[in-house]
Enzyme design. Sequence first.
Site, PDB file in Angstrom:
ATOM      1  N   HIS A  36       0.824  -1.214   0.000  1.00 33.28           N
ATOM      2  CA  HIS A  36       0.000   0.000   0.000  1.00 33.28           C
ATOM      3  C   HIS A  36       0.855   1.259   0.000  1.00 33.28           C
ATOM      4  CE1 HIS A  36       0.252   1.069   4.397  1.00 33.28           C
ATOM      5  NE2 HIS A  36       0.363  -0.232   4.568  1.00 33.28           N
ATOM      6  N   ASP A  94       6.125   1.999   6.966  1.00 34.78           N
ATOM      7  CA  ASP A  94       4.884   1.259   6.733  1.00 34.78           C
ATOM      8  C   ASP A  94       4.049   2.083   5.754  1.00 34.78           C
ATOM      9  OD1 ASP A  94       2.406   0.016   6.868  1.00 34.78           O
ATOM     10  OD2 ASP A  94       2.007   0.650   8.922  1.00 34.78           O
ATOM     11  N   GLU A 145      -5.110   1.509   2.693  1.00 34.71           N
ATOM     12  CA  GLU A 145      -4.961   0.412   3.645  1.00 34.71           C
ATOM     13  C   GLU A 145      -5.036   0.908   5.082  1.00 34.71           C
ATOM     14  OE1 GLU A 145      -2.909  -2.452   6.316  1.00 34.71           O
ATOM     15  OE2 GLU A 145      -2.404  -0.360   5.878  1.00 34.71           O
ATOM     16  N   GLU A 146      -4.496   2.091   5.355  1.00 33.34           N
ATOM     17  CA  GLU A 146      -4.428   2.576   6.741  1.00 33.34           C
ATOM     18  C   GLU A 146      -5.798   2.853   7.344  1.00 33.34           C
ATOM     19  OE1 GLU A 146      -2.005   2.319   8.525  1.00 33.34           O
ATOM     20  OE2 GLU A 146      -0.159   2.483   7.377  1.00 33.34           O
ATOM     21  N   ASP A 174       4.001  -6.117   4.152  1.00 24.96           N
ATOM     22  CA  ASP A 174       3.756  -5.015   5.083  1.00 24.96           C
ATOM     23  C   ASP A 174       4.725  -5.134   6.248  1.00 24.96           C
ATOM     24  OD1 ASP A 174       2.469  -2.763   6.270  1.00 24.96           O
ATOM     25  OD2 ASP A 174       0.546  -3.433   5.462  1.00 24.96           O
ATOM     26  N   HIS A 197       4.167   2.580  13.432  1.00 26.96           N
ATOM     27  CA  HIS A 197       3.232   3.708  13.470  1.00 26.96           C
ATOM     28  C   HIS A 197       3.750   4.846  14.343  1.00 26.96           C
ATOM     29  CE1 HIS A 197      -0.766   1.971  11.753  1.00 26.96           C
ATOM     30  NE2 HIS A 197       0.286   1.646  11.029  1.00 26.96           N
TER      31      HIS A 197
END
Length: 379
Positions: A72, A189, A223-224, A244, A324
Amino acid sequence: MTTLSIDTDYLAAQLKALLAIDSPTGYTDTVVRHVTGELERLGMSVELTRRGAIRAVRQGSRRQGARAIVTHLDTLGAQVKLVKDNGRLELVPIGHWSSRFAEGARANIYSYDGRHRGSILPLMASGHTFNDGVDNQAVGWPHIELRIDAHTSSKAETLALGIDIGDIVAIDPETEFMDNGFIVSRHLDDKAGVAASLAALEAVEREKAKTPVDIHWLFTIAEEVGVGATAIVAPEVASMVAVDNGTTAPGQNSSEFGVTIAMADQTGPFDYHLTKKLIDLCRGNEIAMQRDVFRYYRSDSASAVVAGHDVRTALIAFGVDASHGYERIHMDALRSVAELISAYVASPLEIKRDIAEISGVQGFTEQLNAPHDGSSGEG
């Protein structure tokens, strides 16, 4: 088979270029154009959905039973929740991340009229004014604000700049590539996964590797926020490997070295046979590997299955410390991920029944099964 040689200089260059492009969910046009251009440079014919998810198909010996590699392009970010009376901005997150990692960040504010710069600060940011209050204040998105680097100290002045509720806020990545192979940045990410996927494709093209079926290289844009691969998987795709991040944290088995094979995420186990195939490929090609289970995590593969796509799914990951947040990875893991992707796409088709969407029991897969009477089941 022997794994293809991965050009880590190419991988690093792609990762640097991707990290330099702001792409929080909902603001991905520029990164889509960049990746589309690179795919075309590698010789791919590219298709885009209406909103910009990318599909590039590399032809193999058969169209049906195709394999997909999905990553992504979107990252975490924020939106303007409120223009405050002091001219500063209250924010809400795009994606799930803690305001702890937003404090102190530099950011771009994208309004319909242009771009502005600013810093995200706690409400009590001055130790000279608030003393111990700086350390004792609550943590959370209502307790931070974005200070705009412009002449504004009122709501009216900020609105006059063209900034308003709903504007996108992109967080600076603050990227550092270290000589010892570590890479520290926000938004690894999943831009590191995208770079590894492109590096695998570059190796496949450079070596003119043959694949038993078509390979669909997919790049999603939401995706997030859980949308992921809901609308990009073609009917001929039988199996899909998501790439990922894996979390290197207490209680997890992911590592910043080698490739991490995810056995399950919060939606349940990944496909038994596809996951076993990936593990066997690692063992057969001497690719460093470890397994992990993620309890508070889902990826593009989950969104595809939930959307109703009857595909086998698996997840391979590069270990990320402080996921994150202000993340760290190592090039060793990215190389291992790219090696596994290249080995997988060129590997033989073992479950030939998967070529058809629907068929009978002949050729259906088998798993070990034990009797419940205490016997070994042998004899």
